[in-house]
Each structure stands twice: as structure tokens, then as C-alpha cells.
Design an enzyme around this catalytic site. Structure first.
Site, PDB file in Angstrom:
ATOM      1  CD  GLU A   1       2.519   9.188  -3.513  1.00  0.00           C
ATOM      2  OE1 GLU A   1       2.236  10.399  -3.650  1.00  0.00           O
ATOM      3  OE2 GLU A   1       1.878   8.414  -2.790  1.00  0.00           O
TER       4      GLU A   1
ATOM      5  CG  HIS B   1      -2.931   0.157  -7.366  1.00  0.00           C
ATOM      6  ND1 HIS B   1      -3.996   0.721  -6.705  1.00  0.00           N
ATOM      7  CD2 HIS B   1      -2.586  -0.949  -6.651  1.00  0.00           C
ATOM      8  CE1 HIS B   1      -4.284  -0.003  -5.633  1.00  0.00           C
ATOM      9  NE2 HIS B   1      -3.432  -1.024  -5.581  1.00  0.00           N
TER      10      HIS B   1
ATOM     11  NE  ARG C   1      -4.024  -1.755  -0.079  1.00  0.00           N
ATOM     12  CZ  ARG C   1      -4.993  -1.732  -0.994  1.00  0.00           C
ATOM     13  NH1 ARG C   1      -5.110  -0.691  -1.793  1.00  0.00           N
ATOM     14  NH2 ARG C   1      -5.812  -2.749  -1.109  1.00  0.00           N
TER      15      ARG C   1
END
Length: 390
Positions: free
Chosen positions: A260, A274, A233
Site C-alpha cells: 500500500e 501478492h 486479503r
């Protein structure tokens, strides 16, 4: 008929587990008995009085108000291990991308698209290939943080590749310990694991206790040039600390499934969008497992893989009526419920009682179906949260 409201795209193989003569399934179901979802966020949404259970087709449940649902008697399920193989395989890909010059090698080969002379191209590649050589995984030390379903599979894979494997998991369950190879050396704390590992792979759940588990202080313990992989995560890792450690040369490469801001400009970050559990097989496995758990709960009152209630299972007594109830985990509740049944002349044949933290769950098989007033009396017992008759 039980009513199941779905969110997100749920695999057809999962939806097929609901028998058409007993279940109504759809995305616009009114007064649902259960939700089946993936990533849809339930926080802030109104909770129907009819809702008995929520099943997440995946491991993470940070999109579900778990504690609030528990206090309402709503059982929340997840599907640990159903997507483990998909994540494990991507971890392997991440390790290979980190230690070999695969991505820059591909980029370099593609940059030669204007060349037309095959012999000249081969000669140039032969000259330049040493830039992309990298190293091998065999003989290196992999540190695994979190030794659950995915972590244990990653450990087995790494051992098969000839790696040394260290593991750290302060919350290691008995079941997980049984799955774990005895070749995995358990570390007593995180700093020790980080200091001894060439590659570190994270496999812990997202919760307050693991938020920014990997921060500046933790990264200071790394071997210079170590590789960090995060396919768990995003909240587990402090991205600012990662960028600082990369710039200082403390961290050699960061491979993650959670891009990010700032990562794209850093050449030593490999960030994937992801996709850890995004395989056809994984989505099918998760959906089937979630659906089966809902069916087992709605029809028999069994609880498997809940994140807010204890695991409870009891063989059904032929011809008996089954009563289940959830309650606050305080003394005397079960005794009061049994007294209600005794006063109603209802004979108890079998029963099971389990607790988990502040909540408890009970299954009682009785010889005859209690009258409605007896069921209402059970619901009125102090600390009883929800009663069902199956």
C-alpha cells in the site's frame, strides 16, 4: 458439446480435464455454458443467457457478482484449500523474516561488495552480526484468525515448530473443526487472541463483515511489539491504522502480501507483491479442482464448493433421466414440480433437495425423459429459477 470460456492464464493441467470430444474451450467462446477464471473481474459485464456456472481457480470470489449470479441460477464455484500449502509456506517465510534479521542482514552483506580482503570482511561480519540476531519462533504464541483450510495448515506448521497456537473463528465449520488439532486453543473473541499473541496471522475471507477487521481499536489490544501477518486479503486490514500502530510502537512488524502507499517508507513493513498462491503447483491444483467441479456440475448436476448454492450430490440411477432445478428457498416449490411430473405420468426414482440461505437446488432422477412441455411447465412454476435436463 459444452462450451467453456476461459479468462486469465489457466494451467494446462486444468484445461486437460475437459474431454475434447465433449468440450469446446477457449478465451473467445460464444454462448458459453461456463466460465473458468482466476482474477478477471466480471462485475458490470453482460451475462450470457447460456451461462450455467462460473468456476474461480482460487479461493476468493470478490471478482464475481455472486449474489446476482445466484438469482439467475448460475452456480459459482471456488477452490478452497487448493492453494493452501503455497500460502502456508509463505506464512512461514513471513514469520521468519519478521523475527530474524534476515533482510537487513542480507542488505548489509551486499553493501560490502567493494571489499576485497576476505579476512577483513569476515572479521567485520563477526563484529556486526549481533545487529541482525533476532529471535526464534519456538516457544512464542501464534494467534490465527480464521481456521479454514489455510488457517488449520498454518496451525499444524506452527505446532510442529514448537509454537503455542491460539485460534479464533466465529464461523468455524464442522469439517474445519475436524481438521483442527486439539492442541489449538480456541479463543472466544478477537481482542483476547490479539492480547495473548506474539504473532498474529490472518486467514479470513474478504467480505463486508471482515472489512478493516484489524483497525485501530483491534490493534490497541496487541502486545507491544507483536508481529501481524496478512496473507489473506488487503481489505481485512486498515493500512492507516497499521502505520499509526507501527509509529507508536504498539505493532512491531507488519508482513503482508498487499503493498500500500506509505508501506515502502516504513522499515518495519515487509510487503510482498501478492504472491501467496503464485506457485506452479498451486495454480495447477486450483485449475484442476475448478475444472473437475465444472465437469461434475455440467454432466451430472452435482454441486461441490459453491459459494452461492448448497452442496448436492446423488448417485445416478442407471438408465434414468436426470432433472435439476434451482429455485428460491420458499415453501411449496418442490411439491409443485413433483405435481407437474405426476400429471405428465413421469415416475420419480430418486431425488435430493438442499437449500442455502435464499436459494435451493434439486436433483431428480426419473424413469423416462419428460416431454418438452413438462419441462417448460416446471420452468413456469413460481420461484423456479432454472431447469436442466441431463
Amino acid at each position: 458439446m459444452f462450451k467453456i470460456r476461459t479468462y486469465n492464464a489457466i494451467s494446462v493441467k486444468g484445461l486437460e480435464r475437459f474431454a475434447r470430444d465433449r468440450y469446446e474451450v477457449g478465451s473467445d467462446i460464444a454462448h458459453p455454458d461456463a466460465y473458468l477464471l482466476r482474477s478477471h473481474k466480471l462485475q458490470g459485464e453482460p451475462v450470457p443467457e447460456s451461462l450455467l456456472a462460473v468456476a474461480r481457480a482460487g479461493a476468493g470470489v470478490n471478482n464475481i457478482p455472486v449474489d446476482d449470479h445466484g438469482r439467475r441460477g448460475i452456480v459459482v464455484f471456488n477452490t478452497p484449500g487448493a492453494n493452501a500449502n503455497a500460502v502456508k509456506e509463505l506464512v512461514l517465510a513471513g514469520m521468519l523474516l519478521a523475527v530474524r534479521g534476515i533482510l537487513p542482514g542480507i542488505a548489509y552483506a551486499q553493501s560490502l561488495g567493494d571489499m576485497t580482503d576476505s579476512a577483513a570482511m569476515h572479521a567485520l561480519l563477526e563484529k556486526e552480526k549481533s545487529r541482525f540476531a533476532g529471535g526464534e519462533l519456538r516457544g512464542k504464541t501464534l494467534g490465527i484468525v480464521g481456521l479454514g483450510a489455510i488457517g488449520s495448515m498454518v496451525a499444524d506448521m506452527a505446532l510442529a515448530l514448537g509454537m503455542k497456537v491460539l485460534g479464533y473463528d466465529p464461523a468455524l465449520s464442522i469439517d474445519a473443526a475436524w481438521r483442527l488439532s486439539n492442541a489449538v486453543q480456541r479463543m472466544e473473541n478477537l481482542p483476547t487472541l490479539l492480547a495473548r499473541s506474539d504473532v498474529v496471522s490472518l486467514h479470513v475471507p474478504a467480505m463486508e463483515a471482515t472489512r478493516h477487521l484489524i483497525n485501530a481499536d483491534a490493534l490497541a489490544h496487541l502486545k507491544p511489539g507483536a508481529v501481524l501477518l496478512n496473507f489473506a486479503r488487503e481489505s481485512i486490514v486498515d493500512p492507516a491504522a497499521v502505520l499509526q500502530a507501527l509509529g507508536a510502537g504498539r505493532l512491531g512488524r507488519y508482513v503482508c502480501d498487499f503493498p500500500e502507499p506509505g508501506f515502502a517508507a516504513q522499515p518495519n513493513v515487509i510487503a510482498l507483491p501478492h504472491i501467496g498462491a503464485s506457485t506452479e503447483e498451486s495454480e495447477e491444483n486450483c485449475a484442476v479442482m475448478a475444472a473437475d467441479q465444472l465437469v461434475d456440475y455440467l454432466e451430472h448436476g452435482h454441486i461441490t464448493n459453491s459459494v452461492n448454492y448448497p452442496a448436492v450430490r446423488m448417485d445416478r440411477t442407471p438408465g434414468a433421466t436426470r432433472i435439476t432445478f434451482a429455485n428460491d428457498n420458499v415453501a411449496g416449490v418442490l411439491g409443485h414440480v413433483l405435481s407437474v411430473l405426476a400429471d405428465a405420468k413421469v415416475n420419480v426414482i430418486d431425488m435430493s433437495n438442499r437449500s442455502r440461505d435464499a436459494l435451493a437446488y434439486n436433483i431428480i432422477d426419473v424413469a423416462t425423459r419428460p416431454r418438452d412441455e413438462a419441462i417448460r411447465a416446471i420452468g413456469a412454476v413460481a420461484h423456479v429459477i432454472r431447469v436442466r435436463v441431463l
